[in-house]
Write a protein that holds these residues in place. Structure first.
Motif, PDB file in Angstrom:
ATOM      1  N   ARG A  14       0.842  -1.215   0.000  1.00 40.74           N
ATOM      2  CA  ARG A  14       0.000   0.000   0.000  1.00 40.74           C
ATOM      3  C   ARG A  14       0.865   1.249   0.000  1.00 40.74           C
ATOM      4  O   ARG A  14       0.586   2.229  -0.679  1.00 40.74           O
ATOM      5  N   PHE A  15       1.924   1.193   0.792  1.00 35.70           N
ATOM      6  CA  PHE A  15       2.806   2.345   0.905  1.00 35.70           C
ATOM      7  C   PHE A  15       3.533   2.619  -0.420  1.00 35.70           C
ATOM      8  O   PHE A  15       3.594   3.759  -0.887  1.00 35.70           O
ATOM      9  N   GLY A  18       1.493   4.374  -3.016  1.00 32.68           N
ATOM     10  CA  GLY A  18       1.439   5.831  -2.876  1.00 32.68           C
ATOM     11  C   GLY A  18       2.740   6.476  -3.315  1.00 32.68           C
ATOM     12  O   GLY A  18       2.752   7.523  -3.973  1.00 32.68           O
ATOM     13  N   THR A 285      -1.327   8.612   9.011  1.00 31.00           N
ATOM     14  CA  THR A 285      -0.663   7.478   8.338  1.00 31.00           C
ATOM     15  C   THR A 285      -1.626   6.390   7.873  1.00 31.00           C
ATOM     16  O   THR A 285      -1.179   5.378   7.339  1.00 31.00           O
ATOM     17  N   MET A 287      -3.633   4.641   5.324  1.00 27.13           N
ATOM     18  CA  MET A 287      -3.632   4.707   3.857  1.00 27.13           C
ATOM     19  C   MET A 287      -4.977   4.227   3.330  1.00 27.13           C
ATOM     20  O   MET A 287      -5.077   3.199   2.654  1.00 27.13           O
ATOM     21  N   ARG A 293      -2.686   7.807   0.636  1.00 23.37           N
ATOM     22  CA  ARG A 293      -1.408   7.146   0.324  1.00 23.37           C
ATOM     23  C   ARG A 293      -0.392   8.140  -0.213  1.00 23.37           C
ATOM     24  O   ARG A 293       0.774   8.143   0.178  1.00 23.37           O
ATOM     25  N   ARG A 294      -0.854   8.999  -1.128  1.00 28.43           N
ATOM     26  CA  ARG A 294       0.048   9.987  -1.724  1.00 28.43           C
ATOM     27  C   ARG A 294       0.543  10.984  -0.692  1.00 28.43           C
ATOM     28  O   ARG A 294       1.721  11.325  -0.653  1.00 28.43           O
ATOM     29  N   LEU A 296       0.852  10.580   2.505  1.00 32.56           N
ATOM     30  CA  LEU A 296       1.824   9.935   3.389  1.00 32.56           C
ATOM     31  C   LEU A 296       3.189   9.850   2.692  1.00 32.56           C
ATOM     32  O   LEU A 296       4.217  10.178   3.286  1.00 32.56           O
TER      33      LEU A 296
END
Ligand code: GDP
Ligand code: CA
Length: 303
Positions: A14-15, A18, A285, A287, A293-294, A296
């Motif tokens: 997920r991170f 982003g 944080t 997401m 996501r973006r 973060l």
């Protein structure tokens, strides 16, 4: 901009999703965990690499959080009916990938080469590397016994408390080709909001890889996988409480020692920054969608 990201499965994927929206994906190398890998039904499965691959290729099931969208389970139903191992859920679409990977590994190709080819075929713009091509397996020590990671996590539903985590094969494991170069040429090194013990831990257990991060001349930034002291999903909070003695940002940071310079923590944890040995950055944080996501990823890079 060149970025090296250490990543587990779902949280890491997920991170990274982003991250590639805010930096050129061509400059991003994802170093993935292989401590979760398993042999099941004769197949080599790399769940964390696959979560990253499926998520970045837009093939992942967002609701379930793992595996492929639009999945069916006919093959596994047959396995179950025939008395085979059906505790590890492999969908029909997913199985195709494991067949191709397993065949290539049996033919002698290293996991990194197989992964690169799978990523290319899936149209990934980032570089996806396993931390190592060597066999490195996470084992979980619990009051009920010591289990291979997936037996504890999936078959036993991670119900056993964890006393210790072991990375079998780590002392002999060498970084996969490209890993050290990616770390040494990065402008920033990121630790995704993944489980510190069973996702990032097995990556750092590769000695030369850890040494490369230790010798860095650029900042290393970790994102905490906890929000308000709780894991968004999974056992990270219970593991931290039992093995690190708590679930504050300081406890999360203690898992990484001096390998990080900054810890990005959620607003819900901002009241609790006592004893934190690294620089905190407070952000939202969770997401939950593309925007989150973006944002973060932007915050992490600005840190
Ligand atoms: P796994 O290998 O599939 O278990 O995935 P990871 O280890 O990469 O990610 C699991 C961790 O991600 C859990 O500890 C979650 O708390 C964390 N996580 C999942 N979603 C989010 C989120 O939106 N924000 C943050 N901060 N952490 C998350
Ligand atoms: Ca995992």
């Amino acid at each position: 901009m060149k970025v090296a990201v250490l990543s587990g499965g779902v949280g890491g994927a997920r991170f990274v999703r982003g991250l590639v929206d805010v930096v050129d994906p061509e400059g991003v190398t994802v170093v993935g965990n292989v401590g979760d890998d398993l042999e099941i039904l004769g197949l080599h499965v790399s769940p964390d690499l696959d979560s990253i691959l499926y998520t970045l290729a837009g093939l992942g099931d967002e609701e379930r959080g793992w595996g492929r969208a639009d999945e069916t389970w006919n093959a596994l139903d047959t396995v179950e009916r025939l008395g085979g191992s059906s505790w590890f859920r492999l969908g029909d679409r997913d199985l195709g990938l494991h067949l191709v990977r397993t065949e290539a590994l049996r033919a002698g190709e290293p996991l990194s080469a197989v992964t690169a080819e799978l990523a290319r075929r899936a149209g990934l713009a980032v570089r996806l590397l396993p931390a190592t091509d060597d066999e490195l397996r996470t084992w979980i020590e619990t009051p009920a016994g010591t289990f291979p990671f997936q037996v504890w996590f999936v078959e036993r539903g991670h119900r056993d408390e964890v006393d210790a985590v072991r990375y079998e094969g780590a002392s002999a494991a060498r970084p996969a080709p490209g890993v050290i170069e990616a770390i040494e040429s990065a402008d920033v090194i990121l630790f995704a909001p993944s489980n510190p013990y069973v996702s990032i831990g097995p990556i750092l257990a590769v000695r030369e890889l850890e040494e490369a991060i230790r010798g860095r001349r650029v900042p290393a930034v970790a994102v905490s996988p906890l929000i308000g002291g709780r894991a968004v999903k999974g056992p990270a909070d219970r593991m931290l409480a039992r093995m690190a003695g708590g679930t504050t940002p300081a406890h999360v940071a203690s898992c990484y020692g001096d390998l990080i310079d900054v810890l990005v923590v959620d607003e819900a944890d901002a009241h609790d920054l006592e004893n934190l040995a690294v620089r905190p950055v407070v952000a939202k944080t969770l997401m939950s969608d593309g925007d989150a996501r973006r944002r973060l990823a932007e915050t992490v890079l600005a840190a």
